[in-house]
Design an enzyme around this catalytic site. Structure first.
Site, PDB file in Angstrom:
ATOM      1  N   GLY A  10     -39.628 -23.705 -14.166  1.00 24.90           N
ATOM      2  CA  GLY A  10     -40.357 -22.509 -13.739  1.00 24.90           C
ATOM      3  C   GLY A  10     -41.682 -22.866 -13.068  1.00 24.90           C
ATOM      4  CG  ASP A  35     -29.620 -20.353 -23.849  1.00 23.64           C
ATOM      5  OD1 ASP A  35     -30.587 -19.636 -23.508  1.00 23.64           O
ATOM      6  OD2 ASP A  35     -28.427 -20.021 -23.699  1.00 23.64           O
ATOM      7  CB  THR A 100     -47.107 -10.456 -18.972  1.00 24.39           C
ATOM      8  OG1 THR A 100     -47.220  -9.646 -17.809  1.00 24.39           O
ATOM      9  CG2 THR A 100     -46.420  -9.627 -20.043  1.00 24.39           C
ATOM     10  CG  ASP A 101     -50.286  -8.533 -15.551  1.00 23.51           C
ATOM     11  OD1 ASP A 101     -49.357  -9.310 -15.854  1.00 23.51           O
ATOM     12  OD2 ASP A 101     -50.378  -8.015 -14.423  1.00 23.51           O
ATOM     13  CE1 TYR A 124     -41.623 -10.820 -18.288  1.00 22.02           C
ATOM     14  CE2 TYR A 124     -43.450  -9.419 -17.592  1.00 22.02           C
ATOM     15  CZ  TYR A 124     -42.938 -10.677 -17.857  1.00 22.02           C
ATOM     16  OH  TYR A 124     -43.728 -11.794 -17.681  1.00 22.02           O
ATOM     17  CD1 TRP A 149     -50.066  -9.140 -11.142  1.00 23.51           C
ATOM     18  CD2 TRP A 149     -51.067  -8.967  -9.139  1.00 23.51           C
ATOM     19  NE1 TRP A 149     -50.349  -7.815 -10.931  1.00 23.51           N
ATOM     20  CE2 TRP A 149     -50.958  -7.675  -9.717  1.00 23.51           C
ATOM     21  CE3 TRP A 149     -51.670  -9.094  -7.898  1.00 23.51           C
ATOM     22  CZ2 TRP A 149     -51.425  -6.526  -9.070  1.00 23.51           C
ATOM     23  CZ3 TRP A 149     -52.141  -7.953  -7.261  1.00 23.51           C
ATOM     24  CH2 TRP A 149     -52.011  -6.694  -7.837  1.00 23.51           C
TER      25      TRP A 149
HETATM   26  N1  LIG Z   1     -44.445 -14.700 -12.862  1.00 20.83           N
HETATM   27  C1  LIG Z   1     -45.444 -13.847 -13.087  1.00 20.83           C
HETATM   28  O1  LIG Z   1     -45.918 -13.143 -12.174  1.00 20.83           O
HETATM   29  C2  LIG Z   1     -46.039 -13.734 -14.462  1.00 20.83           C
HETATM   30  C3  LIG Z   1     -47.059 -12.777 -14.676  1.00 20.83           C
HETATM   31  C4  LIG Z   1     -47.616 -12.694 -15.952  1.00 20.83           C
HETATM   32  C5  LIG Z   1     -47.177 -13.516 -16.966  1.00 20.83           C
HETATM   33  N2  LIG Z   1     -46.168 -14.405 -16.730  1.00 20.83           N
HETATM   34  C6  LIG Z   1     -45.714 -15.245 -17.838  1.00 20.83           C
HETATM   35  O2  LIG Z   1     -46.063 -16.591 -17.522  1.00 20.83           O
HETATM   36  C7  LIG Z   1     -45.070 -17.484 -18.058  1.00 20.83           C
HETATM   37  C8  LIG Z   1     -44.567 -18.407 -16.974  1.00 20.83           C
HETATM   38  O3  LIG Z   1     -43.987 -17.613 -15.942  1.00 20.83           O
HETATM   39  P1  LIG Z   1     -43.367 -18.282 -14.627  1.00 20.83           P
HETATM   40  O4  LIG Z   1     -43.766 -17.435 -13.477  1.00 20.83           O
HETATM   41  O5  LIG Z   1     -43.658 -19.735 -14.619  1.00 20.83           O
HETATM   42  O6  LIG Z   1     -41.816 -18.049 -14.907  1.00 20.83           O
HETATM   43  P2  LIG Z   1     -40.567 -18.508 -14.007  1.00 20.83           P
HETATM   44  O7  LIG Z   1     -41.043 -19.247 -12.809  1.00 20.83           O
HETATM   45  O8  LIG Z   1     -39.711 -17.313 -13.828  1.00 20.83           O
HETATM   46  O9  LIG Z   1     -39.843 -19.563 -14.952  1.00 20.83           O
HETATM   47  C9  LIG Z   1     -39.223 -19.159 -16.121  1.00 20.83           C
HETATM   48  C10 LIG Z   1     -38.732 -20.393 -16.827  1.00 20.83           C
HETATM   49  O10 LIG Z   1     -38.108 -19.965 -18.049  1.00 20.83           O
HETATM   50  C11 LIG Z   1     -36.834 -20.588 -18.110  1.00 20.83           C
HETATM   51  N3  LIG Z   1     -35.894 -19.761 -18.867  1.00 20.83           N
HETATM   52  C12 LIG Z   1     -35.519 -18.491 -18.613  1.00 20.83           C
HETATM   53  N4  LIG Z   1     -34.573 -18.117 -19.510  1.00 20.83           N
HETATM   54  C13 LIG Z   1     -34.376 -19.173 -20.337  1.00 20.83           C
HETATM   55  C14 LIG Z   1     -33.528 -19.421 -21.434  1.00 20.83           C
HETATM   56  N5  LIG Z   1     -32.664 -18.491 -21.885  1.00 20.83           N
HETATM   57  N6  LIG Z   1     -33.606 -20.616 -22.067  1.00 20.83           N
HETATM   58  C15 LIG Z   1     -34.449 -21.578 -21.621  1.00 20.83           C
HETATM   59  N7  LIG Z   1     -35.252 -21.420 -20.572  1.00 20.83           N
HETATM   60  C16 LIG Z   1     -35.219 -20.226 -19.928  1.00 20.83           C
HETATM   61  C17 LIG Z   1     -36.388 -20.738 -16.673  1.00 20.83           C
HETATM   62  O11 LIG Z   1     -35.345 -21.659 -16.603  1.00 20.83           O
HETATM   63  P3  LIG Z   1     -34.198 -21.574 -15.466  1.00 20.83           P
HETATM   64  O12 LIG Z   1     -34.786 -22.262 -14.262  1.00 20.83           O
HETATM   65  O13 LIG Z   1     -33.055 -22.303 -16.057  1.00 20.83           O
HETATM   66  O14 LIG Z   1     -33.926 -20.122 -15.225  1.00 20.83           O
HETATM   67  C18 LIG Z   1     -37.684 -21.191 -16.036  1.00 20.83           C
HETATM   68  O15 LIG Z   1     -37.870 -22.562 -16.257  1.00 20.83           O
HETATM   69  C19 LIG Z   1     -44.002 -16.594 -18.691  1.00 20.83           C
HETATM   70  O16 LIG Z   1     -44.257 -16.455 -20.046  1.00 20.83           O
HETATM   71  C20 LIG Z   1     -44.210 -15.242 -18.016  1.00 20.83           C
HETATM   72  O17 LIG Z   1     -43.772 -14.184 -18.847  1.00 20.83           O
HETATM   73  C21 LIG Z   1     -45.607 -14.554 -15.506  1.00 20.83           C
END
Ligand SMILES: NC(=O)c1ccc[n+]([C@@H]2O[C@H](COP(=O)([O-])OP(=O)(O)OC[C@H]3O[C@@H](n4cnc5c(N)ncnc54)[C@H](OP(=O)(O)O)[C@@H]3O)[C@@H](O)[C@H]2O)c1
Length: 309
Positions: A10, A35, A100-101, A124, A149
């Protein structure tokens, strides 16, 4: 120190695998090795690795899809972090988790603090709030970083979508009534690494300083400073593009772009608690400039002046 890292594929996990280098032995597990939808697999993986620290950026992040898959989102975002936290507590380990926000409904006039009551308006957000609460209830020494974001030059995010669409279209219609702070995934990773280093003891072999962890344990907002709208974010991204095509970015209202999941109108997080306890955070547009100026792909760990660590 042994660090169990999830979500290495991710945005944040990818950067963490680099930022945490040097702080300990990193055991980075992907979905095939642990997983999060399978709670037994989570328990077993933690027991096998026996980490001193779990860092968990893995999450179900498909905000709209979560509306139709709320049970799966809840298991991955709500229950799995709780299992990790319980196992970590039994091992005497600490845990870092990201939230998250979107735990807020967006109705507040100013920036949200950690003391504001969460009230998620989508599946979510509810699943992420459940994860926070499960960790807090477990009694593990923990840091929960709520961010917002998230973007970078890999994976799926708004920045990459805007860049792609701008190459294909003359006009982009972007929501201008949702307010928040775009946060570079590297800012999150570097800030995390800086904080972990500060909460460890030892020179060659770092170990968790349990007193420091327990004293600082809790919930912190970790986002870039300042605020904009998705429309402002898109305009700033495209202002950096050197491409010949001139794409017009037209502001629209949330109601003109209906999606399955509702979004909060105000996502701005006050980060004063983290800044007071640990370190400063960069302005969102300064971090974006650094990311777009070629620091996004390489040079991991070299942007401490940007993250003010
Ligand atoms: N993205 C945003 O805008 C945002 C905003 C606020 C907070 N956050 C939080 O910040 C954190 C990091 O977000 P990010 O943007 O880096 O997320 P991301 O790019 O969507 O990556 C999610 C990661 O979680 C893994 N994952 C999903 N389902 C899984 C499962 N069942 N078992 C094991 N691994 C799994 C994915 O693996 P695969 O590659 O195999 O799918 C990927 O490595 C998260 O907690 C998110 O909730 C994100």
């Amino acid at each position: 120190m042994r660090i169990l890292l999830t979500g290495r594929t991710g945005q944040v996990g990818y950067e963490l695998e680099r930022s945490l280098q040097g702080l300990g032995e990193i055991v980075a597990l992907d979905r095939t090795q642990m997983d999060l939808a399978d709670l037994d697999s989570v328990r077993e993986a933690v027991r096998n690795v026996r980490p001193d620290l779990i860092v968990n950026p893995a999450a179900y992040t498909a905000v709209d899809q979560a509306e139709s898959e709320h049970e799966l989102a809840l298991r991955i975002n709500g229950e799995a972090p709780g299992v990790m936290a319980e196992e970590a507590r039994k091992l005497g380990a600490a845990m870092i988790h990201y939230s998250t926000d979107y735990v807020f409904d967006g109705s507040k006039a100013g920036a949200y603090t950690e003391d504001d009551a969460p009230c998620p308006i989508n599946a979510y957000g509810r699943s992420k709030l459940a994860g926070e609460r499960a960790i807090q209830a477990s009694g593990v020494a923990h840091l929960i970083f709520r961010t917002s974001w998230v973007y970078g030059l890999r994976g799926k995010n708004f920045l990459l979508t805007v860049r792609r669409l701008a190459r294909e279209r003359d006009e982009l219609r972007i929501v201008a009534d949702q307010h928040g702070a775009p946060t570079w995934c590297r800012t999150i990773a570097d800030t995390t690494a800086h904080i972990v280093a500060g909460l460890c003891m030892g020179k060659k072999n770092l170990v968790i300083d349990h007193e420091s962890w327990l004293a600082r344990s809790g919930l912190y907002h970790l986002a870039a400073q300042g605020q904009t709208t998705w429309h402002g974010f898109a305009q700033t991204i495209l202002a950096h593009e050197a491409s010949g095509r001139k794409t017009v970015v037209t502001p629209i209202r949330t109601q003109d772009y209906p999606l399955p999941a509702q979004r909060p109108g105000n996502s701005v997080l006050s980060c004063e608690r983290l800044i007071g306890a640990f370190c400063r955070l960069p302005a969102w547009d300064a971090a974006l400039r650094l990311c777009l100026n070629g620091h996004g792909e390489s040079n991991a760990n070299k942007n401490c002046e940007m993250t003010s660590c």
